[in-house]
Each structure stands twice: as C-alpha cells, then as structure tokens.
Design a protein around this motif. Structure first.
Motif, mmCIF file in Angstrom:
data_model
loop_
_atom_site.group_PDB
_atom_site.id
_atom_site.type_symbol
_atom_site.label_atom_id
_atom_site.label_comp_id
_atom_site.label_asym_id
_atom_site.label_seq_id
_atom_site.Cartn_x
_atom_site.Cartn_y
_atom_site.Cartn_z
ATOM 1 N N PHE A 1 -16.163 -1.941 8.262
ATOM 2 C CA PHE A 1 -16.328 -0.602 7.676
ATOM 3 C C PHE A 1 -15.069 0.240 7.892
ATOM 4 O O PHE A 1 -14.634 0.956 6.989
ATOM 5 C CB PHE A 1 -17.536 0.102 8.291
ATOM 6 N N ARG A 2 -14.483 0.120 9.094
ATOM 7 C CA ARG A 2 -13.289 0.910 9.401
ATOM 8 C C ARG A 2 -12.119 0.481 8.505
ATOM 9 O O ARG A 2 -11.397 1.327 7.968
ATOM 10 C CB ARG A 2 -12.935 0.715 10.875
ATOM 11 N N GLU A 3 -11.956 -0.836 8.317
ATOM 12 C CA GLU A 3 -10.865 -1.331 7.475
ATOM 13 C C GLU A 3 -11.058 -0.916 6.017
ATOM 14 O O GLU A 3 -10.101 -0.553 5.326
ATOM 15 C CB GLU A 3 -10.781 -2.852 7.584
ATOM 16 N N ALA A 4 -12.313 -1.006 5.542
ATOM 17 C CA ALA A 4 -12.583 -0.612 4.154
ATOM 18 C C ALA A 4 -12.320 0.875 3.943
ATOM 19 O O ALA A 4 -11.815 1.289 2.900
ATOM 20 C CB ALA A 4 -14.031 -0.955 3.799
ATOM 21 N N TRP A 5 -12.665 1.658 4.944
ATOM 22 C CA TRP A 5 -12.445 3.101 4.838
ATOM 23 C C TRP A 5 -10.952 3.433 4.863
ATOM 24 O O TRP A 5 -10.472 4.261 4.075
ATOM 25 C CB TRP A 5 -13.178 3.807 5.976
ATOM 26 N N ARG A 6 -10.209 2.771 5.752
ATOM 27 C CA ARG A 6 -8.774 3.040 5.856
ATOM 28 C C ARG A 6 -8.004 2.580 4.620
ATOM 29 O O ARG A 6 -6.954 3.131 4.298
ATOM 30 C CB ARG A 6 -8.203 2.342 7.102
ATOM 31 N N SER A 7 -8.500 1.549 3.952
ATOM 32 C CA SER A 7 -7.827 1.070 2.734
ATOM 33 C C SER A 7 -8.340 1.797 1.488
ATOM 34 O O SER A 7 -8.013 1.389 0.375
ATOM 35 C CB SER A 7 -8.036 -0.437 2.579
ATOM 36 N N TRP A 8 -9.136 2.820 1.649
ATOM 37 C CA TRP A 8 -9.620 3.689 0.568
ATOM 38 C C TRP A 8 -10.535 2.959 -0.425
ATOM 39 O O TRP A 8 -10.704 3.417 -1.558
ATOM 40 C CB TRP A 8 -8.452 4.313 -0.199
ATOM 41 N N LYS A 9 -11.102 1.830 -0.014
ATOM 42 C CA LYS A 9 -11.970 1.103 -0.950
ATOM 43 C C LYS A 9 -13.231 1.884 -1.277
ATOM 44 O O LYS A 9 -13.811 1.732 -2.348
ATOM 45 C CB LYS A 9 -12.339 -0.264 -0.372
ATOM 46 N N PHE A 10 -13.684 2.699 -0.322
ATOM 47 C CA PHE A 10 -14.874 3.505 -0.564
ATOM 48 C C PHE A 10 -14.588 4.677 -1.499
ATOM 49 O O PHE A 10 -15.507 5.391 -1.892
ATOM 50 C CB PHE A 10 -15.436 4.039 0.755
ATOM 51 N N LEU A 11 -13.313 4.881 -1.830
ATOM 52 C CA LEU A 11 -12.963 5.982 -2.728
ATOM 53 C C LEU A 11 -12.529 5.481 -4.093
ATOM 54 O O LEU A 11 -13.099 5.871 -5.126
ATOM 55 C CB LEU A 11 -11.848 6.827 -2.095
ATOM 56 N N TRP A 12 -11.529 4.579 -4.120
ATOM 57 C CA TRP A 12 -10.949 4.263 -5.422
ATOM 58 C C TRP A 12 -11.799 3.299 -6.263
ATOM 59 O O TRP A 12 -11.795 3.413 -7.496
ATOM 60 C CB TRP A 12 -9.513 3.752 -5.270
ATOM 61 N N ILE A 13 -12.536 2.392 -5.623
ATOM 62 C CA ILE A 13 -13.394 1.506 -6.434
ATOM 63 C C ILE A 13 -14.544 2.296 -7.077
ATOM 64 O O ILE A 13 -14.793 2.159 -8.285
ATOM 65 C CB ILE A 13 -13.914 0.330 -5.590
ATOM 66 N N PRO A 14 -15.269 3.163 -6.335
ATOM 67 C CA PRO A 14 -16.273 4.001 -7.022
ATOM 68 C C PRO A 14 -15.666 4.906 -8.083
ATOM 69 O O PRO A 14 -16.312 5.170 -9.105
ATOM 70 C CB PRO A 14 -16.869 4.829 -5.870
ATOM 71 N N LEU A 15 -14.429 5.356 -7.846
ATOM 72 C CA LEU A 15 -13.779 6.209 -8.851
ATOM 73 C C LEU A 15 -13.545 5.441 -10.150
ATOM 74 O O LEU A 15 -13.735 5.976 -11.248
ATOM 75 C CB LEU A 15 -12.452 6.730 -8.292
ATOM 76 N N VAL A 16 -13.143 4.165 -10.024
ATOM 77 C CA VAL A 16 -12.957 3.322 -11.219
ATOM 78 C C VAL A 16 -14.276 3.201 -11.983
ATOM 79 O O VAL A 16 -14.323 3.358 -13.214
ATOM 80 C CB VAL A 16 -12.432 1.927 -10.815
ATOM 81 N N PHE A 17 -15.363 2.939 -11.264
ATOM 82 C CA PHE A 17 -16.670 2.792 -11.921
ATOM 83 C C PHE A 17 -17.129 4.120 -12.539
ATOM 84 O O PHE A 17 -17.736 4.121 -13.617
ATOM 85 C CB PHE A 17 -17.708 2.282 -10.919
ATOM 86 N N ALA A 18 -16.832 5.234 -11.864
ATOM 87 C CA ALA A 18 -17.227 6.538 -12.422
ATOM 88 C C ALA A 18 -16.485 6.811 -13.731
ATOM 89 O O ALA A 18 -17.078 7.294 -14.708
ATOM 90 C CB ALA A 18 -16.944 7.646 -11.408
ATOM 91 N N GLY B 1 -20.876 4.903 -10.993
ATOM 92 C CA GLY B 1 -20.775 4.571 -12.411
ATOM 93 C C GLY B 1 -22.025 4.956 -13.189
ATOM 94 O O GLY B 1 -21.943 5.575 -14.256
ATOM 95 N N PHE B 2 -23.201 4.592 -12.671
ATOM 96 C CA PHE B 2 -24.456 4.935 -13.343
ATOM 97 C C PHE B 2 -24.638 6.453 -13.401
ATOM 98 O O PHE B 2 -25.079 6.990 -14.419
ATOM 99 C CB PHE B 2 -25.649 4.303 -12.604
ATOM 100 N N THR B 3 -24.322 7.142 -12.291
ATOM 101 C CA THR B 3 -24.496 8.595 -12.253
ATOM 102 C C THR B 3 -23.626 9.277 -13.306
ATOM 103 O O THR B 3 -24.086 10.176 -14.027
ATOM 104 C CB THR B 3 -24.144 9.134 -10.852
ATOM 105 N N ALA B 4 -22.358 8.843 -13.402
ATOM 106 C CA ALA B 4 -21.450 9.445 -14.383
ATOM 107 C C ALA B 4 -21.945 9.181 -15.798
ATOM 108 O O ALA B 4 -21.963 10.085 -16.648
ATOM 109 C CB ALA B 4 -20.036 8.880 -14.197
ATOM 110 N N SER B 5 -22.364 7.938 -16.066
ATOM 111 C CA SER B 5 -22.838 7.590 -17.409
ATOM 112 C C SER B 5 -24.108 8.355 -17.766
ATOM 113 O O SER B 5 -24.216 8.931 -18.859
ATOM 114 C CB SER B 5 -23.082 6.078 -17.490
ATOM 115 N N VAL B 6 -25.073 8.367 -16.852
ATOM 116 C CA VAL B 6 -26.355 9.026 -17.125
ATOM 117 C C VAL B 6 -26.174 10.536 -17.238
ATOM 118 O O VAL B 6 -26.804 11.186 -18.090
ATOM 119 C CB VAL B 6 -27.368 8.678 -16.018
ATOM 120 N N TYR B 7 -25.293 11.110 -16.432
ATOM 121 C CA TYR B 7 -25.075 12.568 -16.474
ATOM 122 C C TYR B 7 -24.581 13.000 -17.859
ATOM 123 O O TYR B 7 -25.150 13.905 -18.484
ATOM 124 C CB TYR B 7 -24.063 12.949 -15.388
#
Length: 260
Positions: A12-29, A133-139
C-alpha cells in the motif's frame, strides 16, 4: 499473519508513493466522462473546429443512458485495461530480476502472503479506478441524458469488478511464472486476444469470463439471460482462484531465479 500485514502495508505504501491511487483512477474518470460529453456536444465541437459547411446538420442517434455507460465500459475494456495491465504485469518478475525479492525471501514470510498482498493492493486500486470511471460516466449521463436504476447499476459495477479481478489474477500469475517480457506478452495475448476471439465467434458460446463486461451492461438493461450470467460468473471466480493458486506455486518454484 503478522508477516502478511507487514507486506500489505509495504505494498500500500509503495502504491501510494508511486501515485497509482491517483493517476490510474484519474485515467478511468477521464474515460468515463468522455463519451457522455462528446456525444452530447458533438455538433458544438464540430462547429467550434470550423470544418462544418454552412447549413450542415448531423442527425445524431437518440441514445439511452445505458448506451453511454456501455460506451464508457468499452473504453475501460481497451485503454483502461491496457494501462492497468502495463502497470501490474511486471510486479513480481521485476522484483525477482532486480534482486529486491531476496530481501523478502530470506525472511520467514510465506509465498502466499507475498502474492496475496500484491493481489489485494492491485484489487483495491482497480476498485477505486472503476469507481471513479463509473461515477464520472453516470454523473454526466444523469445530467445530460437521464437516470439509471441504482440497483441494476450496482449489479453491473460488481460484475465488471469481478472481471477485473480475473484480469489481475492472470497478470500476477504470468508475472510469477515468467520473466517480464514473456509475462507481458502472455498476459496481453490471453486477455486481449480472448476479447477479439469473443467478438468474432463469441456468439457460439454464452459462458465465458470474457463475456462478463458485456453481461454487466445487459444486467443494467434488464435483458440478461440469468443462467448464462451465473455460469459465467461462477467460472470466472473459479478461474481467478486457480490463477492465484498457480501464481503462488510458480513464485515458490522460481525463487531460485532471483539475482543477488
């Protein structure tokens, strides 16, 4: 159990530091919001770029809200999966090749804890990504085209998430079994070639993990043949567990390949 918790926190720490929790959801959004917006404002976009002859009128098809969500899921199935697999497929093989895995193998930590900690973190990133991604599409679909049934939407969302869990399990199994280049080739071939084959001749079979994405859309439309759905869902869950089991065995078998 303590070793598993430590590994989980590390992942979790590595994923957070590499911004995976930010940029991958941003791509889907971005993928999720693109179809409702571009379809609704298509004429305005064409007029804005200045290439529309005077008096030109384009007859746009009358789209239902579920049509826009289906288009967004198609985007997830191509660009989204491509991004996700490119990030995940080399996770174990790269650590083995770089020698980082030796720091874990010399400790009293089980291979199953090592594999499952990565699977859980990737599953969490995937969950956040498709939720975005679903939230952005449905909104934007709700604002521009109309509302969707919440219960059916949730069923479609969970169905697509189970499909993604299968994709992650395949990617991790390949990464545990082969070197990065071979793992990437095998995982991409299996997932994307499977989709192509399903599009071409998939009408001849109705039970397959590769059908879950389209079955999720049919659930939302309310036109799903439920016996095919339950069989496909059950087989996908079994294959996911099988991939996890094979991945753990292959990780143990390939431990000797770790460079020091």
């Amino acid at each position: 159990m303590r070793g598993f918790n430590v590994l989980l926190q590390k992942e979790f720490r590595e994923a957070w530091r590499s911004w995976k929790f930010l940029w991958i959801p941003l791509v889907f959004a971005l993928l999720g919001m693109s179809d409702p917006l571009t379809n609704y404002y298509m004429m305005d976009i064409l007029k804005a770029v200045g290439n529309v002859p005077e008096g030109f009128e384009m007859l746009m098809p009358e789209l239902m809200p579920v049509d826009l969500l289906q288009a967004s899921i198609s985007q997830f199935q191509t660009i989204g999966l491509l991004v996700m697999m490119a990030v995940f497929v080399g996770t174990i093989s790269k650590e083995r090749a770089s020698g980082m895995a030796t720091l874990l193998y010399v400790r009293p930590i089980s291979f199953s804890a090592y594999f499952l900690s990565k699977f859980i973190v990737m599953s969490t990133i995937s969950l956040v990504s498709i939720l975005a991604g679903f939230t952005a599409s449905v909104y934007y679909t709700n604002i521009l085209y109309g509302t969707l049934d919440i219960g059916l939407l949730l069923a479609g969302f969970l169905t697509y998430y189970i499909w993604l869990l299968f994709v992650i399990a395949v990617a991790l199994m390949m990464s545990a079994s082969f070197k990065t280049v071979i793992a990437t080739t095998c995982a991409f071939t299996l997932i994307f070639l499977g989709q192509i084959v399903d599009m071409i001749v998939g009408i001849f079979w109705t039970i397959s993990p590769w059908k879950l994405a389209s079955y999720g859309t049919l659930l939302i439309r309310g036109t799903m043949e439920m016996s095919n759905y339950w069989w496909s869902l059950s087989i996908t869950i079994v294959l996911t567990m099988l991939c996890i089991g094979i991945g753990i065995l292959m990780m143990k078998r390939n431990a000797s390949m770790v460079k020091i």
